[in-house]
Design an enzyme around this catalytic site. Sequence first.
Site, PDB file in Angstrom:
ATOM      1  CB  ALA A 131     -56.857  19.074 -38.585  1.00  0.00           C
ATOM      2  CD  GLU A 132     -54.593  23.145 -35.874  1.00  0.00           C
ATOM      3  OE1 GLU A 132     -54.426  23.684 -34.599  1.00  0.00           O
ATOM      4  OE2 GLU A 132     -53.128  22.883 -36.204  1.00  0.00           O
ATOM      5  CB  SER A 133     -61.441  24.620 -35.372  1.00  0.00           C
ATOM      6  OG  SER A 133     -61.147  25.172 -36.962  1.00  0.00           O
TER       7      SER A 133
END
Length: 239
Positions: A131-133
């Site tokens: 989700a972040e990267s």
Amino acid sequence: MDLSDLVRRTLCILAAAGAFAPLAHAAEHVTLKNGFELDCVRREVDGERVRLYFAGTTENSANYLEVDSASIQRIETVPDAPVSSAAPTAIKSTIDSSEAPPTAAEMHEMLARAGEQHHIDADMLASVVKAESGGQVHAVSRTGARGLMQLMPGTAAQLGVADSFRADQNIAGGTAYLDQLLTRYHDNVALALAAYNAGPGAVDRWHGVPPYRETRAYVARVIREFNRRKQMTMMASAK
């Protein structure tokens, strides 16, 4: 989930042993009054409490979120547990590097090691990374967050991360930060993830998941990805 580790802390997600009924074929999409949404494979009512079981629950381990029945806004039946198709957090740019990114096996090992150290399920960490990267080691967000778990420079410094673009350091720092947030919010995963995305100040100010579309979507995306991973594991083990 074999949230057994992550949620050995309960996180409201508790890991417990025992016998459980066979999983239903249809999943349910549950919307809570605080705006948080999740998918479960079955639920059990115990007085004023409801246990929402995630994919991955087996005869030997149960992974669930326990909530007040009054906190549920609605429950909708869906034919199958949804597979996350949402794009990862917007990334402004990437930085070139001659250093080769870790292989999938190396990444798995790093996540497992960090998860073991902080009692957080590696699949949960992998879901946060996605989700972040999107798994990009050199990702940089529009706000300056860096690396796999998108650490802001100040946060990275506080966590002792010298190079946020090194996968091992970033995962170690991001996991330690998530651990801090889980402890702060008494293992409430939704609040910890919301704080990871929007900052603990926002969660404290709103006394729950902030009413930010991005944050709510982020929390739901991580949980769904976690469920997807556990469901895949369950299907693979059944073959």
